[in-house]
Design a protein around this motif. Structure first.
Motif, PDB file in Angstrom:
ATOM      1  N   VAL A  75       0.870  -1.376  -0.076  1.00  0.00           N
ATOM      2  CA  VAL A  75       0.084   0.044   0.123  1.00  0.00           C
ATOM      3  C   VAL A  75       0.929   1.111  -0.031  1.00  0.00           C
ATOM      4  N   GLY A  76       2.078   1.214   0.920  1.00  0.00           N
ATOM      5  CA  GLY A  76       2.991   2.378   0.942  1.00  0.00           C
ATOM      6  C   GLY A  76       3.540   2.708  -0.352  1.00  0.00           C
ATOM      7  N   ARG A  77       4.000   1.487  -1.015  1.00  0.00           N
ATOM      8  CA  ARG A  77       4.587   1.771  -2.286  1.00  0.00           C
ATOM      9  C   ARG A  77       3.531   2.086  -3.375  1.00  0.00           C
ATOM     10  N   ILE A  78       2.396   1.774  -3.505  1.00  0.00           N
ATOM     11  CA  ILE A  78       1.394   1.972  -4.438  1.00  0.00           C
ATOM     12  C   ILE A  78       1.139   3.755  -4.246  1.00  0.00           C
ATOM     13  N   ARG A  79       1.113   4.244  -2.944  1.00  0.00           N
ATOM     14  CA  ARG A  79       0.950   5.481  -2.879  1.00  0.00           C
ATOM     15  C   ARG A  79       1.998   6.297  -3.525  1.00  0.00           C
ATOM     16  N   SER A  80       3.138   5.982  -2.911  1.00  0.00           N
ATOM     17  CA  SER A  80       4.454   6.913  -3.369  1.00  0.00           C
ATOM     18  C   SER A  80       4.769   6.784  -4.949  1.00  0.00           C
ATOM     19  N   THR A  81       4.430   5.544  -5.309  1.00  0.00           N
ATOM     20  CA  THR A  81       4.665   5.363  -6.931  1.00  0.00           C
ATOM     21  C   THR A  81       3.512   6.385  -7.630  1.00  0.00           C
ATOM     22  N   PHE A  82       2.362   5.999  -7.494  1.00  0.00           N
ATOM     23  CA  PHE A  82       1.286   6.613  -8.247  1.00  0.00           C
ATOM     24  C   PHE A  82       1.463   8.041  -8.039  1.00  0.00           C
ATOM     25  N   ARG A  83       1.835   8.506  -6.899  1.00  0.00           N
ATOM     26  CA  ARG A  83       1.823  10.082  -6.676  1.00  0.00           C
ATOM     27  C   ARG A  83       2.993  10.685  -7.201  1.00  0.00           C
ATOM     28  N   ALA A 124      -1.167   2.190 -15.415  1.00  0.00           N
ATOM     29  CA  ALA A 124      -0.999   1.660 -14.104  1.00  0.00           C
ATOM     30  C   ALA A 124      -0.524   0.104 -14.085  1.00  0.00           C
ATOM     31  N   THR A 125      -0.714  -0.474 -15.175  1.00  0.00           N
ATOM     32  CA  THR A 125       0.081  -1.880 -15.403  1.00  0.00           C
ATOM     33  C   THR A 125       1.530  -1.571 -15.335  1.00  0.00           C
ATOM     34  N   ARG A 126       2.017  -0.816 -16.163  1.00  0.00           N
ATOM     35  CA  ARG A 126       3.441  -0.456 -15.990  1.00  0.00           C
ATOM     36  C   ARG A 126       4.112   0.087 -14.555  1.00  0.00           C
ATOM     37  N   ARG A 129       3.986  -3.024 -12.383  1.00  0.00           N
ATOM     38  CA  ARG A 129       4.918  -4.058 -12.601  1.00  0.00           C
ATOM     39  C   ARG A 129       6.473  -3.420 -11.979  1.00  0.00           C
ATOM     40  N   SER A 130       6.619  -2.087 -11.982  1.00  0.00           N
ATOM     41  CA  SER A 130       7.961  -1.462 -11.418  1.00  0.00           C
ATOM     42  C   SER A 130       7.830  -1.890  -9.997  1.00  0.00           C
ATOM     43  N   ILE A 131       6.640  -1.811  -9.134  1.00  0.00           N
ATOM     44  CA  ILE A 131       6.585  -1.919  -7.911  1.00  0.00           C
ATOM     45  C   ILE A 131       6.733  -3.243  -7.579  1.00  0.00           C
ATOM     46  N   ILE A 132       6.269  -4.236  -8.269  1.00  0.00           N
ATOM     47  CA  ILE A 132       6.318  -5.733  -8.097  1.00  0.00           C
ATOM     48  C   ILE A 132       7.791  -6.210  -8.196  1.00  0.00           C
ATOM     49  N   ARG A 133       8.538  -5.693  -9.430  1.00  0.00           N
ATOM     50  CA  ARG A 133       9.756  -6.053  -9.575  1.00  0.00           C
ATOM     51  C   ARG A 133      10.477  -5.389  -8.491  1.00  0.00           C
ATOM     52  N   ASP A 134      10.565  -4.358  -7.919  1.00  0.00           N
ATOM     53  CA  ASP A 134      11.166  -4.046  -6.814  1.00  0.00           C
ATOM     54  C   ASP A 134      11.209  -4.635  -5.236  1.00  0.00           C
ATOM     55  N   LEU A 135       9.802  -5.052  -5.256  1.00  0.00           N
ATOM     56  CA  LEU A 135       9.584  -5.757  -3.953  1.00  0.00           C
ATOM     57  C   LEU A 135      10.033  -7.341  -4.070  1.00  0.00           C
ATOM     58  N   SER A 136       9.958  -7.743  -5.467  1.00  0.00           N
ATOM     59  CA  SER A 136      10.141  -9.313  -5.512  1.00  0.00           C
ATOM     60  C   SER A 136      11.766  -9.401  -5.474  1.00  0.00           C
ATOM     61  N   GLY A 137      12.680  -8.455  -5.812  1.00  0.00           N
ATOM     62  CA  GLY A 137      14.134  -8.726  -5.964  1.00  0.00           C
ATOM     63  C   GLY A 137      14.448  -9.145  -7.044  1.00  0.00           C
ATOM     64  N   THR A 146      11.597 -14.199  -8.140  1.00  0.00           N
ATOM     65  CA  THR A 146      10.287 -14.835  -8.034  1.00  0.00           C
ATOM     66  C   THR A 146       9.185 -13.706  -7.885  1.00  0.00           C
ATOM     67  N   GLU A 147       8.566 -13.978  -8.914  1.00  0.00           N
ATOM     68  CA  GLU A 147       7.264 -13.054  -8.842  1.00  0.00           C
ATOM     69  C   GLU A 147       6.272 -12.969  -7.649  1.00  0.00           C
ATOM     70  N   ARG A 148       6.642 -12.283  -6.838  1.00  0.00           N
ATOM     71  CA  ARG A 148       5.921 -12.329  -5.351  1.00  0.00           C
ATOM     72  C   ARG A 148       4.449 -11.946  -5.558  1.00  0.00           C
ATOM     73  N   TYR A 149       3.991 -11.198  -6.368  1.00  0.00           N
ATOM     74  CA  TYR A 149       2.515 -10.648  -6.473  1.00  0.00           C
ATOM     75  C   TYR A 149       2.069 -10.812  -8.040  1.00  0.00           C
ATOM     76  N   GLN A 150       0.913 -10.692  -8.039  1.00  0.00           N
ATOM     77  CA  GLN A 150       0.302 -10.762  -9.316  1.00  0.00           C
ATOM     78  C   GLN A 150      -1.140  -9.701  -9.324  1.00  0.00           C
ATOM     79  N   PHE A 151      -1.562  -9.216 -10.366  1.00  0.00           N
ATOM     80  CA  PHE A 151      -2.635  -8.151 -10.191  1.00  0.00           C
ATOM     81  C   PHE A 151      -3.371  -8.427 -11.479  1.00  0.00           C
ATOM     82  N   THR A 152      -4.623  -7.737 -11.374  1.00  0.00           N
ATOM     83  CA  THR A 152      -5.628  -7.843 -12.412  1.00  0.00           C
ATOM     84  C   THR A 152      -6.395  -6.137 -12.414  1.00  0.00           C
TER      85      THR A 152
END
Length: 544
Positions: A75-83, A124-126, A129-137, A146-152
């Protein structure tokens, strides 16, 4: 093989004497052993849970708080990235759905009426994907990340984020591994020898600690999360139970009898991951806990004390305020003191917890057993009886079968057992009930090499060789067979140690040590005695 150099004689005698030297402490009680001078060997091999009793605990790892923390991070990553200026994505407040274990966020559409466009969804997709890439390592060279998250993203702009199956499994494995390591450090801090700590199933950890007399204290030391954080105290309002907590603040219980609750800033100013040492000490005659930060933590702590002089600073452990002293001066040495209602015992326990680090997830005891020392004493006596009976039968068999040569093999067997005890003591290995079985098996197998050699000498005597030639040929030709047979068994013992656990490892250790010592005793000790006897007597025939 009939020739033996002076160096070999010295080595054999020296090894036998050292074996007696290091095995001797096992013949005395632990009380006497503690009185042995430090310059003398005093190490005894450790007894396992099945021999000396102790605690058997099965913990279940609660993954929910870990998953919640991961979602809060998302949630914190989404806020900072989207803003951010790079993306500038309009959205409605993200929400965490505990029941479905998902994070949802709705994109704000454009136009009148507002509609989410394809371009918005693609943007939003792009960003996601950048958030998930950062969190997955990035993972490692062999497996990758490892892709830790998936989204729709639905047509109405509703974004749903959840763990992938592989991501959740990777997170669980990491938490289990970290928990095992923290438990091991905490148990080792108590001075316990050779605990068994291993994973059991998907979310459980088995802990077996020999010689523990207080399982409740052990459960307390292991099960406490010990998550330490440092917060600034909000002194703008008076804290009281039942008050309305302002946004961005936490109302925490206090261990200070003069203060029931403390209102602190929710965001930690510093967390316990920067602690490198902690321990019990005394200040003004009172037990306290001292701590020390690493370099980064020291700099942060220094800045906090410099910019918040005369303000209170709360030290929080597992959401309870240990103490909230006032910052009286700038502290840049990286060290501090925790005051509280400590006893020497509680301060020491807290020091152990802080040194070992925080558990990544809470633990729950799902099974608890206490193994009594009486059962271990019965097992030891049974093992002694089995060993003595086996030893006596082997000694009688060898003497009746090979006479004088059998007597020499029996002397070598005695030193074989001495060397096993010395090796277990030096390695500080744990002797379990299966380990005793390994020693009993070793007693039977130890004379195999001598049997091969003596039978070969008999064949050479029957073939008409002289005593010297028969002894030389018997040792030389039997050596290859002895090495092959012991090597294959040693490989099996090594596999038992590497891939087994607990009692199986104990059996593998004693078996492997027994194989090594039996080869030495058969090839070197018995050979030394046979050659020494032959050189002195020069017999015309061999009594074998």
């Amino acid at each position: 093989m009939i020739n033996i150099s002076r160096v070999q004689v010295i080595v054999v005698v020296l090894v036998c004497l050292l074996g007696l030297f290091f095995a001797a402490p096992n013949l005395v009680s632990k009380d006497v052993d503690k009185q042995i001078p430090s310059w003398l060997p005093s190490q005894q091999f450790n007894l396992g849970l099945d021999l000396q009793g102790g605690a058997h605990l099965l913990f279940e790892v609660n993954m929910k708080p870990v998953v919640d923390d991961q979602f809060k991070d998302m949630v914190g990553r989404i806020r900072s990235t989207f803003r951010s200026s790079q993306w500038q994505i309009r959205y409605v407040q993200p929400r965490i759905n505990d029941e479905k274990q998902t994070v949802t966020v709705r994109l704000v559409g454009e136009g009148d009426p507002p509609q989410v466009t394809e371009a918005q969804r693609d943007k939003a997709t792009r960003a996601l994907r950048s958030i998930i890439r950062d969190l997955s390592g990035e993972g490692n060279l062999f497996t990758g990340g490892t892709e830790r998250y998936q989204f729709t993203i639905a047509d109405n702009g509703l974004v749903t984020i959840q763990f992938t199956e592989a991501g959740l499994r990777e997170l669980q494995n990491r938490v289990i591994d970290q928990s095992i390591e923290v438990i091991r450090r905490r148990v080792d801090e108590t001075g316990t020898k050779e605990p068994t700590i291993q994973r059991q199933g998907d979310d459980r950890i088995l802990v077996q600690v020999p010689g523990v007399s207080d399982p409740e204290q052990l459960k307390k030391i292991i099960g406490t999360t010990a998550k330490m954080t440092f917060h600034l105290v909000d002194q703008s309002v008076e804290a009281s139970k039942g008050m309305t907590v302002p946004r961005g603040r936490l109302l925490l219980e206090s261990q200070d009898p003069d203060e029931e609750v403390v209102l602190v800033v929710a965001e930690p100013a510093l967390d316990g991951s920067h602690l490198v040492d902690a321990g019990q000490s005394f200040q003004d005659g009172r037990p306290v806990v001292t701590f020390r930060f690493d370099t980064e933590g020291s700099k942060t702590f220094c800045n906090i004390t410099r910019t918040n002089l005369r303000k209170r600073f709360a030290i929080v452990l597992d959401n309870k305020v240990l103490s909230a002293p006032r910052i009286e001066g700038v502290i840049c040495g990286g060290s501090g003191i925790i005051y509280g209602n400590f006893t020497v015992k509680s301060a020491s326990e807290l020091g152990i917890l802080l040194r070992a680090g925080a558990l990544p997830a809470p633990l729950k005891v799902v099974e608890e057993r206490t193994v009594g020392a009486e059962l271990g004493a019965d097992s030891i006596e049974a093992g002694k009886l089995a060993s003595m009976v086996g030893l006596v039968l082997v000694v009688i068999f060898m003497f009746l079968s090979y006479g004088r040569f059998g007597l020499m093999a029996n002397v070598a067997l005695f030193f074989n057992l001495v060397l096993i005890a010395a090796a277990l003591s030096l390695l500080q290995a744990t002797l379990t009930l299966p380990g005793i079985a390994g020693i009993v098996l070793t007693i039977g197998m130890a004379v195999d090499a001598n049997v091969l050699i003596f039978e070969r000498i008999r064949e050479e005597v029957r073939a008409g060789r002289t005593p010297m030639s028969a002894i030389d040929t018997g040792y030389r030709r039997a050596l290859t067979t002895i090495i092959d047979s012991n090597l294959t068994t040693f490989i099996a013992a090594l596999l038992l140690f590497l891939f087994g656990s607990g009692p199986v490892q104990g059996f593998g250790v004693t078996l492997a040590i027994g194989l090594a010592t039996s080869m030495f005793s058969a090839i070197m000790i018995t050979r030394l005695m046979v050659i020494t006897w032959w050189r002195r007597k020069r017999p015309s025939t061999l009594p074998i």
